[in-house]
Design an enzyme around this catalytic site. Structure first.
Site, mmCIF file in Angstrom:
data_model
loop_
_atom_site.group_PDB
_atom_site.id
_atom_site.type_symbol
_atom_site.label_atom_id
_atom_site.label_comp_id
_atom_site.label_asym_id
_atom_site.label_seq_id
_atom_site.Cartn_x
_atom_site.Cartn_y
_atom_site.Cartn_z
ATOM 1 C CE LYS A 45 -25.388 5.705 14.957
ATOM 2 N NZ LYS A 45 -24.287 6.561 14.525
ATOM 3 C CB THR A 131 -8.958 9.639 10.460
ATOM 4 O OG1 THR A 131 -8.897 8.395 11.154
ATOM 5 C CG2 THR A 131 -7.737 9.803 9.569
ATOM 6 C CD GLU A 160 -9.853 4.473 14.806
ATOM 7 O OE1 GLU A 160 -9.550 3.291 15.013
ATOM 8 O OE2 GLU A 160 -10.212 4.909 13.692
ATOM 9 C CG ASN A 220 -5.176 3.829 8.194
ATOM 10 O OD1 ASN A 220 -4.813 2.936 8.945
ATOM 11 N ND2 ASN A 220 -6.360 4.388 8.286
ATOM 12 N N GLY A 269 -10.540 -2.311 0.762
ATOM 13 C CA GLY A 269 -11.744 -1.471 0.813
ATOM 14 C C GLY A 269 -11.938 -0.951 2.213
ATOM 15 C CB CYS A 272 -9.879 3.292 7.263
ATOM 16 S SG CYS A 272 -11.129 3.230 8.547
ATOM 17 N NE ARG A 340 -18.437 2.994 5.874
ATOM 18 C CZ ARG A 340 -18.173 3.594 7.014
ATOM 19 N NH1 ARG A 340 -18.064 4.909 7.054
ATOM 20 N NH2 ARG A 340 -18.008 2.900 8.124
HETATM 21 C C1 UGA Z 1 -7.835 0.007 9.052
HETATM 22 C C2 UGA Z 1 -6.542 -0.101 9.870
HETATM 23 O O1 UGA Z 1 -6.061 -1.432 9.821
HETATM 24 C C3 UGA Z 1 -6.771 0.308 11.324
HETATM 25 O O2 UGA Z 1 -5.546 0.285 12.036
HETATM 26 C C4 UGA Z 1 -7.357 1.726 11.334
HETATM 27 O O3 UGA Z 1 -7.646 2.136 12.663
HETATM 28 C C5 UGA Z 1 -8.630 1.749 10.532
HETATM 29 O O4 UGA Z 1 -8.345 1.333 9.184
HETATM 30 C C6 UGA Z 1 -9.149 3.172 10.554
HETATM 31 O O5 UGA Z 1 -8.475 4.051 10.035
HETATM 32 O O6 UGA Z 1 -10.177 3.413 11.213
HETATM 33 P P1 UGA Z 1 -10.014 -1.515 8.711
HETATM 34 O O7 UGA Z 1 -10.351 -0.613 7.584
HETATM 35 O O8 UGA Z 1 -11.058 -1.865 9.707
HETATM 36 O O9 UGA Z 1 -8.771 -0.933 9.563
HETATM 37 O O10 UGA Z 1 -9.571 -2.881 8.059
HETATM 38 P P2 UGA Z 1 -8.251 -3.753 7.795
HETATM 39 O O11 UGA Z 1 -8.391 -5.023 8.536
HETATM 40 O O12 UGA Z 1 -7.004 -3.003 7.990
HETATM 41 O O13 UGA Z 1 -8.462 -4.075 6.243
HETATM 42 C C7 UGA Z 1 -8.578 -3.057 5.262
HETATM 43 C C8 UGA Z 1 -8.687 -3.670 3.876
HETATM 44 O O14 UGA Z 1 -7.454 -4.299 3.500
HETATM 45 C C9 UGA Z 1 -9.747 -4.755 3.753
HETATM 46 O O15 UGA Z 1 -10.396 -4.647 2.521
HETATM 47 C C10 UGA Z 1 -8.954 -6.047 3.830
HETATM 48 O O16 UGA Z 1 -9.590 -7.129 3.186
HETATM 49 C C11 UGA Z 1 -7.691 -5.643 3.101
HETATM 50 N N1 UGA Z 1 -6.490 -6.452 3.469
HETATM 51 C C12 UGA Z 1 -5.985 -6.399 4.713
HETATM 52 C C13 UGA Z 1 -5.891 -7.231 2.493
HETATM 53 O O17 UGA Z 1 -6.342 -7.297 1.314
HETATM 54 N N2 UGA Z 1 -4.756 -7.929 2.815
HETATM 55 C C14 UGA Z 1 -4.229 -7.888 4.072
HETATM 56 O O18 UGA Z 1 -3.181 -8.567 4.291
HETATM 57 C C15 UGA Z 1 -4.853 -7.114 5.038
#
Ligand code: UGA
Length: 448
Positions: A45, A131, A160, A220, A269, A272, A340
């Site tokens: 990496k 986390t 974060e 979260n 999904g 996180c 994931r």
């Molecule tokens: C999430 C959090 O939003 C971040 O703030 C956090 O830092 C991150 O986890 C983490 O703990 O590292 P992430 O998992 O990248 O970020 O993705 P999101 O954009 O939040 O979406 C998560 C899931 O919810 C996805 O499957 C997305 O499709 C779904 N989602 C999101 C919905 O079904 N509806 C929505 O309105 C928003």
């Protein structure tokens, strides 16, 4: 004193772990002008990163890495001792995978703490970016003190809030930065570290370590709850004939509720929300408290992913045996190659169990998908067009932009045998599909 060291100097920091969080954070800190060394045990990496080969798909990250490496603000190494030598802040950004009992496995975090005990300079601030459950900061403090009682160091938590797919923007323009520490020395160092952001009016919130650790899980879990809630309301819309898109807009315009994370879909999904809700439930059990709401959100989301397969089967007339289904989008959301806990990982095996033939395509996540899905039963395609050809129906699981335009709708009408489109992301208005004679099934809206 640590804060005297940083005055007027460019600050050196080390980031341990070049996974998603470590790599994005390290690169963005370099972009803010800091001198950053990213460390990982994985030699390949590091070799790749030295050649600007980025192990994850994150829009803009390769460009930012190249820019900061060329400016000599960012470098990569496998040598932890070298990286932390002279660093005022050392971030722990290693993985905290599920431990198989609903909690987070802290083995990597603890191992790094042990290594740091033998390598960091006096006055270093050791910060968790990963986390981690409440109490991890305390554990790090005691591991390092036990291993090296003479060392003077500080511990802080700095979770974060980056979303995959827009992580750079989230880092450089955050809603807030959260710093948890009890040591005033560490607080001053962290204030200096984030000054480029606080100078741009970003809130830097200071709490104790435990509060910062728990805030990350609470944030979260709250967002996951909003999604779980709107998904259940979408089901009621489907059953009653109401419209979730209008409902969501009407609800979210209320400032007390807010419009974000009210988009219905196939279930959340990623690495996180699913992991962190489980960990929060476990944590509450450990403290003899019961996170009933979080528990319901987890169960509701698990059921939803499976229920999406039934929805698809219904849209295909109640039977998918021998039918060719184009599955478009496999990643857990758009703009990432991360598979994931993606809904696709649950939906596709159910469809296969019911006799469907799967033709799968994702713009970025094919390689990762092949590792997680039944290889043999799926025909993998290089484009949406190929996946659609001669199919009985198409299913959108991930909201990639290329599935949201007129060209794609034309392909659905011309390439499928029967133009049935199941859209689990509500990418289209009824008008757009109706004009083309597509049988359209979406979330929380009447079928067309
Ligand atoms: C999430 C959090 O939003 C971040 O703030 C956090 O830092 C991150 O986890 C983490 O703990 O590292 P992430 O998992 O990248 O970020 O993705 P999101 O954009 O939040 O979406 C998560 C899931 O919810 C996805 O499957 C997305 O499709 C779904 N989602 C999101 C919905 O079904 N509806 C929505 O309105 C928003």
């Amino acid at each position: 004193m640590a804060h005297e060291r940083i005055k007027g100097l460019s600050m050196k920091i080390a980031v341990i772990g070049t996974g998603y969080v470590g790599l994005v954070s390290g690169t963005c800190f370099a972009e803010l002008g800091l001198d950053v060394v990213c460390v990982d045990k994985d030699k390949q990496k590091i070799k790749d990163l030295d050649h600007n080969i980025v192990p994850i798909f994150e829009p803009g990250l390769d460009v930012l890495i190249k820019k900061n490496v060329e400016a000599s603000r960012l470098s990569f190494t496998t040598d932890l001792k070298h990286a932390v030598s002279g660093a005022e802040v050392v971030f722990i950004a290693v993985g905290t995978p599920p431990d198989g009992h609903g909690g987070a496995d802290l083995t990597y975090v603890h191992n790094v703490a042990r290594e740091l005990a033998a390598t960091i300079d006096d006055e270093t601030v050791v910060v968790t970016k990963s986390t981690v459950p409440v109490g991890t900061g305390e554990q790090i403090q005691s591991i390092i003190s036990k291993e090296n009682p003479k060392l003077k160091f500080y511990v802080a938590s700095n979770p974060e809030f980056l979303r995959e797919g827009c992580a750079i923007e989230d880092f450089l323009k955050p809603d807030r930065v959260l710093v948890g520490t009890e040591a005033s020395e560490a607080r001053s160092v962290m204030e200096a570290l984030y000054r480029p952001l606080s100078d741009r009016n970003v809130f830097v919130i200071h709490t104790d370590i435990k509060t910062a650790e728990l805030t990350k899980y609470a944030a979260n879990a709250y967002l996951a709850t909003k999604i779980g809630f709107i998904n259940e309301i979408a089901d009621i819309c489907e059953a009653s004939g109401a419209n979730i898109e209008d409902l969501s807009r009407a609800m979210g315009i209320d400032h007390r509720i807010g419009a974000n994370y009210l988009k219905p879909g196939p279930g959340f999904g990623g690495s996180c929300f699913p992991k962190d809700t489980l960990a929060l439930r476990k944590m509450s059990d450990d403290y003899n408290r019961h996170a009933n709401i979080v528990d319901a959100v987890i169960r509701s989301n698990d059921q939803r992913k499976i229920a999406m397969a039934s929805k698809i089967i219904q849209a295909c007339g109640g039977d998918v045996k021998g039918k060719n289904l184009a599955i478009l989008g496999l990643a857990f959301k758009a703009n990432t190659d991360d598979m994931r806990e993606s809904a696709s990982v649950y939906i596709i095996p159910e469809l296969i169990k019911n006799g469907a033939k799967i033709n799968a395509y994702d713009p970025q996540a094919m390689q990762q998908a092949k590792a997680l899905l039944p290889q043999k039963e799926i025909i993998w395609h290089d484009s949406a067009k190929d996946a659609l050809k001669g199919g009985d129906a198409a299913v959108i699981i991930t909201e990639w932009e290329e599935f949201a335009d007129n060209g794609f709708l034309n392909d659905v009408t011309t390439l499928l045998k029967t133009p049935i489109l199941v859209d689990l992301r509500n990418l289209y208005t009824h008008d757009r599909v109706q004009r083309r004679g597509i049988a359209y099934h979406s979330i929380g809206r009447k079928p067309v």
